[in-house]
Design a protein around this motif. Sequence first.
Motif, PDB file in Angstrom:
ATOM      1  N   PRO A  39       9.055 -68.360   2.171  1.00 30.33           N
ATOM      2  CA  PRO A  39       8.293 -67.314   2.862  1.00 30.33           C
ATOM      3  C   PRO A  39       8.085 -67.717   4.309  1.00 30.33           C
ATOM      4  N   GLY A  40       8.359 -66.813   5.217  1.00 32.59           N
ATOM      5  CA  GLY A  40       8.189 -67.111   6.631  1.00 32.59           C
ATOM      6  C   GLY A  40       9.440 -67.596   7.315  1.00 32.59           C
ATOM      7  N   HIS A  41      10.492 -67.928   6.531  1.00 25.49           N
ATOM      8  CA  HIS A  41      11.703 -68.435   7.155  1.00 25.49           C
ATOM      9  C   HIS A  41      12.981 -67.818   6.610  1.00 25.49           C
ATOM     10  N   GLY A  42      12.910 -66.995   5.623  1.00 21.56           N
ATOM     11  CA  GLY A  42      14.139 -66.418   5.092  1.00 21.56           C
ATOM     12  C   GLY A  42      15.046 -67.494   4.523  1.00 21.56           C
ATOM     13  N   LEU A  43      16.353 -67.237   4.521  1.00 25.80           N
ATOM     14  CA  LEU A  43      17.332 -68.193   4.021  1.00 25.80           C
ATOM     15  C   LEU A  43      17.861 -69.031   5.167  1.00 25.80           C
TER      16      LEU A  43
ATOM     17  N   SER B   3      11.088 -64.508  10.495  1.00 26.00           N
ATOM     18  CA  SER B   3      10.720 -63.780   9.293  1.00 26.00           C
ATOM     19  C   SER B   3       9.229 -63.541   9.305  1.00 26.00           C
ATOM     20  N   GLY B   5       7.605 -63.412   6.595  1.00 24.92           N
ATOM     21  CA  GLY B   5       7.118 -64.039   5.393  1.00 24.92           C
ATOM     22  C   GLY B   5       6.674 -63.048   4.364  1.00 24.92           C
ATOM     23  N   PHE B 104      20.241 -65.315   8.692  1.00 24.54           N
ATOM     24  CA  PHE B 104      19.671 -64.181   7.982  1.00 24.54           C
ATOM     25  C   PHE B 104      18.548 -63.532   8.779  1.00 24.54           C
TER      26      PHE B 104
END
Lengths: 115, 114
Positions: A39-43, B3, B5, B104
């Motif tokens: 969560p917070g960083h993607g892949l 992201s 999150g 991504f």
Amino acid sequence: DAGITQSPRHKVTETGTPVTLRCHQTENHRYMYWYRQDPGHGLRLIHYSYGVKDTDKGEVSDGYSVSRSKTEDFLLTLESATSSQTSVYFCAISERKGVSGNTIYFGEGSWLTVV
Amino acid sequence: GESVGLHLPTLSVQEGDNSIINCAYSNSASDYFIWYKQESGKGPQFIIDIRSNMDKRQGQRVTVLLNKTVKHLSLQIAATQPGDSAVYFCAENRLPDSWGKLQFGAGTQVVVTP
């Protein structure tokens, strides 16, 4: 189904212990990758391999090592697991690069919790 | 890209309507793009891809549009179904030297309502 098997699928381990995740493919594809998803960083890419004994570091390789002694297996090792390595780990495979119709396929993931 | 999150952008779509999911990519040198669908507890599933020498590509119920001028990618899903509920990711790759080393996007949560 892209012919990728990850094991174990779920693991809980203690801080400081070594952990090895295995990616096995039945497609005889040359290229293999390990990603982690948080969560917070993607892949994000950890390590990759362009063939047997041909591996290199990705974006977030610190604390991880890999080995590829056979085409079908790509192992990811956490030498001394830390809580920051709690994550979902995905293996990906691909055939020759740049070929039309060829892409990157992912496995079902390995959920790792470091306590 | 960054992201958000747990607070993924969410797209709520009524069943039967068309969905449009957008993605801004970061590297102007990227020349291969993929859309993935990820359901809870599963790995990313390939939906469709496009190379930079194209601006549109169609699959079964899906269309990807690429605008290199503004570094923007979109995924259109026709006649959205409950099974389309998932998180959708765009990924970029720069061929040929970085094959498979994907970057991504943050992901978009699609929720299909009856």
